[in-house]
Scaffold this motif. Sequence first.
Motif, mmCIF file in Angstrom:
data_model
loop_
_atom_site.group_PDB
_atom_site.id
_atom_site.type_symbol
_atom_site.label_atom_id
_atom_site.label_comp_id
_atom_site.label_asym_id
_atom_site.label_seq_id
_atom_site.Cartn_x
_atom_site.Cartn_y
_atom_site.Cartn_z
ATOM 1 N N HIS A 132 0.805 -4.758 1.123
ATOM 2 C CA HIS A 132 1.508 -3.465 1.522
ATOM 3 C C HIS A 132 2.533 -2.379 0.826
ATOM 4 N N HIS A 133 2.327 -2.905 -0.637
ATOM 5 C CA HIS A 133 3.819 -1.340 -0.728
ATOM 6 C C HIS A 133 3.145 -0.759 -2.974
ATOM 7 N N GLY A 134 3.205 0.289 -3.117
ATOM 8 C CA GLY A 134 3.176 0.120 -4.488
ATOM 9 C C GLY A 134 4.221 -0.617 -5.781
ATOM 10 N N ASN A 135 5.024 -1.596 -5.080
ATOM 11 C CA ASN A 135 6.030 -1.125 -5.540
ATOM 12 C C ASN A 135 5.443 -2.921 -6.637
ATOM 13 N N PHE A 136 4.856 -3.276 -8.175
ATOM 14 C CA PHE A 136 4.651 -4.341 -8.308
ATOM 15 C C PHE A 136 6.284 -4.251 -9.883
ATOM 16 N N GLY A 137 6.782 -4.061 -9.100
ATOM 17 C CA GLY A 137 8.212 -4.821 -10.008
ATOM 18 C C GLY A 137 8.461 -3.730 -11.503
ATOM 19 N N GLU A 138 9.410 -3.308 -11.899
ATOM 20 C CA GLU A 138 9.808 -2.901 -13.385
ATOM 21 C C GLU A 138 8.487 -3.020 -13.403
ATOM 22 N N LEU A 143 2.183 -6.060 -11.851
ATOM 23 C CA LEU A 143 0.204 -5.910 -10.552
ATOM 24 C C LEU A 143 -1.285 -6.089 -11.729
ATOM 25 N N HIS A 144 -0.936 -6.454 -12.521
ATOM 26 C CA HIS A 144 -2.251 -7.619 -12.728
ATOM 27 C C HIS A 144 -2.707 -9.047 -12.569
ATOM 28 N N ASP A 145 -1.278 -8.927 -12.701
ATOM 29 C CA ASP A 145 -0.980 -11.132 -11.980
ATOM 30 C C ASP A 145 -1.734 -10.758 -10.975
ATOM 31 N N ALA A 146 -0.799 -10.147 -9.576
ATOM 32 C CA ALA A 146 -1.418 -9.977 -8.751
ATOM 33 C C ALA A 146 -2.637 -9.075 -7.999
ATOM 34 N N PHE A 172 -0.281 4.991 -5.461
ATOM 35 C CA PHE A 172 -1.995 5.311 -5.488
ATOM 36 C C PHE A 172 -2.569 5.179 -6.730
ATOM 37 N N GLU A 173 -2.568 6.249 -7.948
ATOM 38 C CA GLU A 173 -3.291 6.158 -9.019
ATOM 39 C C GLU A 173 -2.460 5.066 -9.648
ATOM 40 N N LYS A 174 -1.512 4.661 -10.024
ATOM 41 C CA LYS A 174 -1.155 3.900 -10.891
ATOM 42 C C LYS A 174 -2.124 1.917 -10.383
ATOM 43 N N THR A 175 -1.857 2.060 -9.360
ATOM 44 C CA THR A 175 -2.468 1.113 -8.855
ATOM 45 C C THR A 175 -4.060 0.520 -7.938
ATOM 46 N N VAL A 176 -4.857 1.670 -7.636
ATOM 47 C CA VAL A 176 -5.856 1.723 -7.465
ATOM 48 C C VAL A 176 -6.901 1.379 -8.729
ATOM 49 N N PRO A 177 -6.770 2.061 -9.883
ATOM 50 C CA PRO A 177 -7.884 1.710 -11.415
ATOM 51 C C PRO A 177 -7.511 -0.008 -11.137
ATOM 52 N N VAL A 178 -6.771 -0.718 -10.799
ATOM 53 C CA VAL A 178 -6.839 -1.864 -10.934
ATOM 54 C C VAL A 178 -6.101 -2.689 -10.354
ATOM 55 N N VAL A 179 -6.343 -2.767 -8.853
ATOM 56 C CA VAL A 179 -6.580 -3.677 -7.923
ATOM 57 C C VAL A 179 -7.798 -3.240 -7.365
ATOM 58 N N LYS A 180 -8.651 -2.266 -7.496
ATOM 59 C CA LYS A 180 -9.950 -2.176 -7.011
ATOM 60 C C LYS A 180 -9.675 -1.953 -5.800
ATOM 61 N N PRO A 181 -9.509 -1.150 -4.488
ATOM 62 C CA PRO A 181 -9.299 -1.776 -3.316
ATOM 63 C C PRO A 181 -10.258 -1.022 -2.326
ATOM 64 N N ALA A 182 -11.171 -1.026 -1.248
ATOM 65 C CA ALA A 182 -11.956 -0.634 -0.979
ATOM 66 C C ALA A 182 -11.282 0.566 0.240
ATOM 67 N N VAL A 183 -9.507 0.528 0.502
ATOM 68 C CA VAL A 183 -9.329 1.121 1.567
ATOM 69 C C VAL A 183 -7.826 1.297 0.763
#
Length: 325
Positions: A132-138, A143-146, A172-183
């Motif tokens: 729901h947001h891009g704050n995956f902790g300090e 991020l990677h475990d999520a 978005f730039e931080k999370t997309v390469p790790v999460v690999k979402p479609a949307v």
Amino acid sequence: MNYRELANTGVKVSEISFGCWTMGGLNWVDGTPNGWANVNEDEITAGIKAGIDAGVNHFDNADVYGNGRAERMLARVFDRLGVKSTDVIIATKIGHFPGTAEHAYEPAHIRHQCEQSLINLKREYIDLYYFHHGNFGEDGHYLHDAADAMDRLVKDGKVRIKGQSAYSADDFEKTVPVVKPAVLQSWAHALDDQFVRPGSRVANLMETHDLSFVAFSPLAQARLLDKYDPSKPPQFEPGDHRKNSKAFSAEEIAKLKPKLAKLKQRFGPTTEDLAAVALNYTLAQPRVACVIPGFRNERQARCNLAAAGRSLSQDDLRYVRDVLA
């Protein structure tokens, strides 16, 4: 109603889809208001029926909308209408409701909340599940475990499509390469199209990774409908996230009103005309699969649906952009 594919998933959603945030009513998380004025379930039912009758096939929810109330209401409404929920596309989200976890993106909490959302929605799987947001902790601690936890949900058949919601290009730039979402999902409307505007950082990111965008707040929370009077600015109840928002102040409403008058002169004077302009402005942006305006009743639902089948020319788009800039 027109339909657009979510990235290359094979799943098509109605251009006008429905957002379910309003269905959660007044709400707080950790003392912070994050809801809307309370709603009547009969009126919501009438609105959803109007949407389904018009071809809406995608409903966007979240665990934090009423802390589960919106998910449960959506399931009840489908039961009342005799709609098989697997005949529509249901999205929901994880991230703003931490429960008893230290952080909402702890893997155990992600798995728990997914199961709880499935119970609330009376589903065996979630069609589209967002962070729901891009704050995956300090320093992005979770991020990677999520992302791994989300991948396991997909592998287990609990989730069909991964999504990432965020509120900044950096996230978005931080999370997309790790999460690999479609949307991807965030706000996009004629007053602020920073994420979907051609050439923007997020638009370029979507091109690079072949992603689709789902646009919330396409009516700027009704500010683009000219429903507010600067002489009597709206007053919101405790628990409504709009309370004390500068965007709804008399000063901001007064600034916007003459601009909306120009749109009315060109496109028509009704609320439906303004809704059609606002929704189709966002739908005209590259990579936007659908808009998900909220609704509280059948009247608002039908206002959203008035945009279906209409479009804006390139001259129209430039005019809207110039007027509202």
